[in-house]
Each structure stands twice: as structure tokens, then as C-alpha cells.
Enzyme design. Sequence first.
Site, short mmCIF file in Angstrom:
data_model
loop_
_atom_site.label_atom_id
_atom_site.label_comp_id
_atom_site.label_asym_id
_atom_site.label_seq_id
_atom_site.Cartn_x
_atom_site.Cartn_y
_atom_site.Cartn_z
N GLU A 167 -77.82 -12.53 17.23
CA GLU A 167 -78.15 -12.96 15.87
C GLU A 167 -79.44 -13.78 15.86
O GLU A 167 -80.30 -13.60 15.00
CB GLU A 167 -77.00 -13.80 15.31
CG GLU A 167 -75.74 -13.04 14.97
CD GLU A 167 -75.81 -12.39 13.59
OE1 GLU A 167 -76.85 -12.48 12.93
OE2 GLU A 167 -74.80 -11.78 13.20
N LYS A 208 -73.86 -19.11 12.83
CA LYS A 208 -72.91 -19.85 11.99
C LYS A 208 -71.54 -19.22 12.17
O LYS A 208 -71.32 -18.06 11.81
CB LYS A 208 -73.33 -19.82 10.53
CG LYS A 208 -72.41 -20.61 9.62
CD LYS A 208 -72.89 -20.56 8.18
CE LYS A 208 -71.96 -21.34 7.26
NZ LYS A 208 -72.41 -21.30 5.85
N LYS A 224 -74.14 -23.74 14.08
CA LYS A 224 -73.19 -24.47 13.25
C LYS A 224 -71.80 -23.95 13.52
O LYS A 224 -71.61 -22.72 13.49
CB LYS A 224 -73.56 -24.28 11.77
CG LYS A 224 -72.67 -25.01 10.79
CD LYS A 224 -73.12 -24.73 9.35
CE LYS A 224 -72.23 -25.47 8.37
NZ LYS A 224 -72.62 -25.18 6.97
N TYR A 250 -74.12 -36.04 8.97
CA TYR A 250 -73.75 -37.01 7.95
C TYR A 250 -73.83 -38.43 8.48
O TYR A 250 -73.72 -39.39 7.72
CB TYR A 250 -72.33 -36.70 7.45
CG TYR A 250 -72.21 -35.32 6.86
CD1 TYR A 250 -72.64 -35.05 5.56
CD2 TYR A 250 -71.71 -34.25 7.61
CE1 TYR A 250 -72.56 -33.78 5.03
CE2 TYR A 250 -71.62 -32.97 7.07
CZ TYR A 250 -72.06 -32.75 5.79
OH TYR A 250 -71.99 -31.48 5.27
#
Length: 325
Positions: free
Chosen positions: A234, A196, A249, A314
Site C-alpha cells: 500500500e 490504515k 495508523k 492527542y
Amino acid sequence: MIIYSRNRRLRVNQSIRDLMRETILTTDDFMLPIFITEGKNIKENIPSMPGIHRHSLDLTIKEIKELWSLGIKAVNLYVKVNDKLKDNTGKEAWNKNGLMQDTIKAIKDAVPEMIVMPDVALDPYSIYGHDGIVEDGKILNDTTVEALVKMSVSHAEAGADFIAPSDMMDGRVAAIREALEENGFPNVGIMSYAAKYASSFYGPFRDALDSAPGFGDKKTYQMDYGNSREAINEAIKDIDEGADMIMVKPGLPFLDIVSKLNEIVDVPISVYQVSGEYAMIKAAAQNGWLDNDKIIIESLTCIKRAGASLISTYFAKEAAKLLNK
């Protein structure tokens, strides 16, 4: 001139192009991020995200039923917390009767097979708008992890299928996995926001939840967008700690990261096509600069082509309706 190999033979007409297509987009690829607010019969516009709303719980359930009818099988939940409930501990985040917990229960009661992935981070609950507990202007890692563990267990108790930690604190995946096991939730998965980035593409999302940081920025815990090896590091650490799925993201600007991880890791990769990406596409489409329907499908197909097993977007409802035609 004789050309023996003509690549255009495989593009002659739509039927051939359909047969040759490598990446096929379906409604099974989508997860819809949903914003929930307190009250009843409330549908609030989010000006920076045209077409997206904050819903009260009763209208959220109607939305969930519609999503299921369209073939969308997963939702990512975010709550807009009343300012009176915010503090620096985040304790409302593990309130068994909190808005998030009530929403999880209601969704699982209404559509039991819908996969529910509630967000795990303290920013909606924090008076400072940060993903962790603040002390002397710094975001505490280990103290925050303890709070995230309580939050995660409360989500599992409410019926969540996956815990979705988006906070980027070190060691939180292992701590959450251990707590889930100890509390009798071995089958609750973890979708870790492993890569992220500290991105400017999150602006409209922070408008939706009133969760912008009250001071500074999030660069001490979210990743530098100039780095790629760090993302791999990560992701591998989160997988070693027990993550069942990892997330990258934002989405489109970071498809190189998705592609690299797809070649290295063996767990599914989720990609979040974030609010800023949505807002840019919608603004361009509303001005007639892009074809709304075509750009939605193209952008989502490209994310899947890069290696996404699941796309949080979305556009999920719009895309599902387009594909179902």
C-alpha cells in the site's frame, strides 16, 4: 574476574545517559488532531477521551494560537457535521463555505505558518458512517474517489498545506495529485494514510465525530491487522502515485510496520497515536496504575524511535508542556 566491556559504563548517571540517547523527542515531532463543531463559544467534552474536546471555530482559533506558542507546528482537522447535512454523496465535504473550509481559512489567517492537514474521507458526511459512497450495501471505490478529489481541491482552495486522505480507497492518491496539479496547487502536499488498519482502537474517535459505521464494518477498505506485507505494498503504491508523506495508523500496536517501512521507503513516515491508545493511557493514569507524564513521553519516544518523522497524537499539548519544562 576482569570484564573488559561493560555496557553499564554508559548508564552511570543522567548526564552520560543524555549524551548517549539515540532518540530525542521535541515539539517539532508533534501534530495535534483537532475536532471542530458548529456554533460559537462551544467546548464539548468527549467522555471517552478525557481532556480532549470539540471546539467551535472561535475557540479553535484560540487553541491554535496556544499550540503555536508551545512549539507545535501542525494540526490535523476533523469536523463534526450536522446530521441535516449528511447524505450518501458527501457533497457537504466540498462546500466552499463548509465548516472544514471555513476552519482552514480561519487558521491560516490567524497563524499563517501553522501547517494545516485536513482529513479527507466521507464518513463524517455520510448517513451511513462509511468512508465512501454506498450502493447495495457495498462501498464504491471509483465513485468515492471522484468525491474525494472534489473534497481535496476545496481544501487546497481554502489554504490547506497538505491533503490527508484517510479513506483507503484504491487510486485516490494519483487522482488527488492530478487534480491538485490541474487546479494550480502543485505545492500542496499529500499525506496518505497508506497503512490504515481496521482497528478496534478507533472507538473514542467515532464517539467524538458521531461517525461510527451504520452497518457492517470497514474491513473491505481498511487493512487486516494480521498483515504486514500488505502495508508495504500500500505504501509503495501511494508513493508512486504522488504521496509526499505516508501514515501508519494506529501507532503503538503497529510499530513493527513503522520500522519495516522506515527501512524501505524514502519519504517521511507519520504515525497516528489514535484515540483508543490515548484513552487507555489516560484511564490507567487516572487510576494511578501508570505515571501520566512519564508514560506520555516514553510512548511518543518509542514511536519516534521506530521511524516516525511526525506523530499525530492527542498528547501533543501535554507533551509539549512537559518538554518545554
